[in-house]
Scaffold this motif. Structure first.
Motif, PDB file in Angstrom:
ATOM      1  N   GLY A 271       0.792  -1.220   0.000  1.00 26.32           N
ATOM      2  CA  GLY A 271       0.000   0.000   0.000  1.00 26.32           C
ATOM      3  C   GLY A 271       0.826   1.271   0.000  1.00 26.32           C
ATOM      4  N   ALA A 272       1.956   1.268   0.715  1.00 31.58           N
ATOM      5  CA  ALA A 272       2.776   2.480   0.788  1.00 31.58           C
ATOM      6  C   ALA A 272       3.290   2.865  -0.598  1.00 31.58           C
ATOM      7  CB  ALA A 272       3.945   2.270   1.750  1.00 31.58           C
ATOM      8  N   VAL A 273       3.796   1.871  -1.331  1.00 34.47           N
ATOM      9  CA  VAL A 273       4.304   2.140  -2.681  1.00 34.47           C
ATOM     10  C   VAL A 273       3.166   2.601  -3.585  1.00 34.47           C
ATOM     11  CG1 VAL A 273       5.479   1.147  -4.679  1.00 34.47           C
ATOM     12  CG2 VAL A 273       6.127   0.445  -2.367  1.00 34.47           C
ATOM     13  N   ARG A 274       2.024   1.974  -3.413  1.00 36.40           N
ATOM     14  CA  ARG A 274       0.856   2.329  -4.226  1.00 36.40           C
ATOM     15  C   ARG A 274       0.496   3.796  -4.058  1.00 36.40           C
ATOM     16  NH1 ARG A 274      -5.143   0.285  -2.420  1.00 36.40           N
ATOM     17  NH2 ARG A 274      -6.379   1.440  -3.961  1.00 36.40           N
ATOM     18  N   TRP A 275       0.392   4.278  -2.826  1.00 37.65           N
ATOM     19  CA  TRP A 275      -0.041   5.657  -2.612  1.00 37.65           C
ATOM     20  C   TRP A 275       1.063   6.659  -2.925  1.00 37.65           C
ATOM     21  CZ3 TRP A 275      -4.837   6.327  -3.005  1.00 37.65           C
ATOM     22  CH2 TRP A 275      -5.731   5.344  -2.580  1.00 37.65           C
ATOM     23  N   ILE A 276       2.307   6.256  -2.799  1.00 41.12           N
ATOM     24  CA  ILE A 276       3.403   7.116  -3.267  1.00 41.12           C
ATOM     25  C   ILE A 276       3.280   7.312  -4.774  1.00 41.12           C
ATOM     26  CG2 ILE A 276       5.898   7.205  -3.665  1.00 41.12           C
ATOM     27  CD1 ILE A 276       6.257   5.895  -0.915  1.00 41.12           C
ATOM     28  N   ALA A 277       2.974   6.217  -5.486  1.00 42.12           N
ATOM     29  CA  ALA A 277       2.796   6.313  -6.933  1.00 42.12           C
ATOM     30  C   ALA A 277       1.604   7.196  -7.284  1.00 42.12           C
ATOM     31  CB  ALA A 277       2.613   4.917  -7.526  1.00 42.12           C
ATOM     32  N   VAL A 278       0.524   7.093  -6.515  1.00 40.62           N
ATOM     33  CA  VAL A 278      -0.658   7.936  -6.759  1.00 40.62           C
ATOM     34  C   VAL A 278      -0.293   9.408  -6.609  1.00 40.62           C
ATOM     35  CG1 VAL A 278      -2.908   8.609  -5.840  1.00 40.62           C
ATOM     36  CG2 VAL A 278      -2.363   6.183  -6.142  1.00 40.62           C
ATOM     37  N   VAL A 279       0.414   9.741  -5.531  1.00 41.54           N
ATOM     38  CA  VAL A 279       0.828  11.132  -5.309  1.00 41.54           C
ATOM     39  C   VAL A 279       1.740  11.605  -6.434  1.00 41.54           C
ATOM     40  CG1 VAL A 279       2.150  12.656  -3.790  1.00 41.54           C
ATOM     41  CG2 VAL A 279       0.539  11.010  -2.806  1.00 41.54           C
ATOM     42  N   ALA A 280       2.657  10.741  -6.866  1.00 46.17           N
ATOM     43  CA  ALA A 280       3.584  11.114  -7.932  1.00 46.17           C
ATOM     44  C   ALA A 280       2.846  11.396  -9.239  1.00 46.17           C
ATOM     45  CB  ALA A 280       4.611   9.997  -8.131  1.00 46.17           C
ATOM     46  N   PHE A 281       1.867  10.559  -9.578  1.00 48.22           N
ATOM     47  CA  PHE A 281       1.108  10.788 -10.808  1.00 48.22           C
ATOM     48  C   PHE A 281       0.265  12.059 -10.714  1.00 48.22           C
ATOM     49  CE2 PHE A 281       1.822   6.225 -11.902  1.00 48.22           C
ATOM     50  CZ  PHE A 281       2.332   6.444 -13.163  1.00 48.22           C
ATOM     51  N   CYS A 282      -0.278  12.327  -9.528  1.00 47.92           N
ATOM     52  CA  CYS A 282      -1.032  13.576  -9.345  1.00 47.92           C
ATOM     53  C   CYS A 282      -0.115  14.780  -9.521  1.00 47.92           C
ATOM     54  CB  CYS A 282      -1.689  13.599  -7.962  1.00 47.92           C
ATOM     55  SG  CYS A 282      -3.082  12.476  -7.774  1.00 47.92           S
ATOM     56  N   LEU A 283       1.106  14.698  -8.967  1.00 48.64           N
ATOM     57  CA  LEU A 283       2.080  15.781  -9.119  1.00 48.64           C
ATOM     58  C   LEU A 283       2.446  15.970 -10.581  1.00 48.64           C
ATOM     59  CD1 LEU A 283       4.128  17.851  -8.014  1.00 48.64           C
ATOM     60  CD2 LEU A 283       5.724  15.949  -7.674  1.00 48.64           C
ATOM     61  N   ALA A 284       2.687  14.868 -11.277  1.00 49.84           N
ATOM     62  CA  ALA A 284       3.048  14.957 -12.692  1.00 49.84           C
ATOM     63  C   ALA A 284       1.934  15.612 -13.493  1.00 49.84           C
ATOM     64  CB  ALA A 284       3.353  13.566 -13.237  1.00 49.84           C
ATOM     65  N   ALA A 285       0.695  15.202 -13.239  1.00 49.98           N
ATOM     66  CA  ALA A 285      -0.439  15.790 -13.952  1.00 49.98           C
ATOM     67  C   ALA A 285      -0.557  17.278 -13.665  1.00 49.98           C
ATOM     68  CB  ALA A 285      -1.726  15.067 -13.563  1.00 49.98           C
ATOM     69  N   ALA A 286      -0.356  17.672 -12.406  1.00 51.87           N
ATOM     70  CA  ALA A 286      -0.445  19.084 -12.038  1.00 51.87           C
ATOM     71  C   ALA A 286       0.637  19.903 -12.740  1.00 51.87           C
ATOM     72  CB  ALA A 286      -0.326  19.236 -10.522  1.00 51.87           C
ATOM     73  N   LEU A 287       1.843  19.357 -12.824  1.00 51.09           N
ATOM     74  CA  LEU A 287       2.944  20.071 -13.490  1.00 51.09           C
ATOM     75  C   LEU A 287       2.654  20.250 -14.981  1.00 51.09           C
ATOM     76  CD1 LEU A 287       6.046  18.410 -11.779  1.00 51.09           C
ATOM     77  CD2 LEU A 287       5.273  20.773 -11.512  1.00 51.09           C
TER      78      LEU A 287
END
Length: 225
Positions: free
Chosen positions: A9-25
């Motif tokens: 789960g930890a890796v999963r939600w880190i990936a979710v945050v990373a994709f959200c950051l990428a989309a925002a950028l």
């Protein structure tokens, strides 16, 4: 794959945050370009980043609810559209025909545009390959409990591709991420990817890094399934 994603789960939600950051950028970059306050952006490439971010987020946030057939359909459409854009860019590059944005020719960036969509086609095709052979009747998940009981056959189940090629693709995307994360190596590339150099480039390349590492993660998860 659903079981693998939920187990770590930890890796999963880190990936979710990373994709959200990428989309925002990417959205911010496109917004600055539209307002005339940013560098000339490859809008098609940024749009491809956004679409892939959306697909990845759907698979990560709803690993047991996503329909494999629907994901395969979206990925197939992405491969087809990206291939058409790539073909158009290759033809223009070979014939020396400039692309125009707001009345400005960007002939000098044509090679970079080709390289960018080679990457997008490869990423979408890799994910489509990982999804192949799954989601046949009986594999669809109606609840998280059923997904766990069937050993992750919702998103990636029995009858999928061999794990070896997927791990090799994951290694390829990881190496690309390492190369793109080092400014000296990134700047030596002959304008293969349209990322600005210098301090601004360090932030501009983040979506590309997220796509690399996120795709590698999903391929590893598929191989583990």
């Amino acid at each position: 794959m659903a079981e693998f994603v939920e187990q770590y789960g930890a890796v999963r939600w880190i990936a979710v945050v990373a994709f959200c950051l990428a989309a925002a950028l990417v959205v911010a970059r496109l917004g600055r370009y539209r307002l005339g306050a940013g560098e000339c952006a490859d809008q098609e490439s940024d749009a491809a980043h956004l679409v892939m971010c959306g697909v990845m987020l759907g698979m990560l946030v709803f690993p047991t609810a996503v329909a494999p057939d629907a994901v395969r359909g979206v990925l197939t459409a992405m491969v087809v559209v990206y291939s058409l854009v790539l073909g158009e860019r290759i033809l223009r590059w070979r014939k020396g025909i400039p692309r125009w944005r707001d009345g400005i020719s960007d002939t000098g960036r044509a090679g970079g545009g080709v390289g960018a969509f080679v990457y997008h086609v490869m990423a979408a095709a890799a994910m489509l390959y990982a999804m192949s052979g799954h989601g046949s009747p009986g594999h669809a998940m109606s609840s998280p409990g059923h997904a766990m009981a069937s050993s992750g056959s919702a998103l990636f189940g029995h009858g999928g591709p061999a794990s070896g090629p997927m791990l090799a693709l994951a290694a390829l995307f990881t190496v690309d991420a390492l190369v793109m994360s080092v400014p000296v190596l990134r700047n030596r590339l002959p304008r293969v990817f349209p990322h600005p150099a210098g301090a601004a480039g360090s932030l501009a390349v983040v979506p590309h890094l997220v796509m690399d590492l996120g795709t590698a993660y999903m391929l590893v998860a598929a191989a583990a399934a």
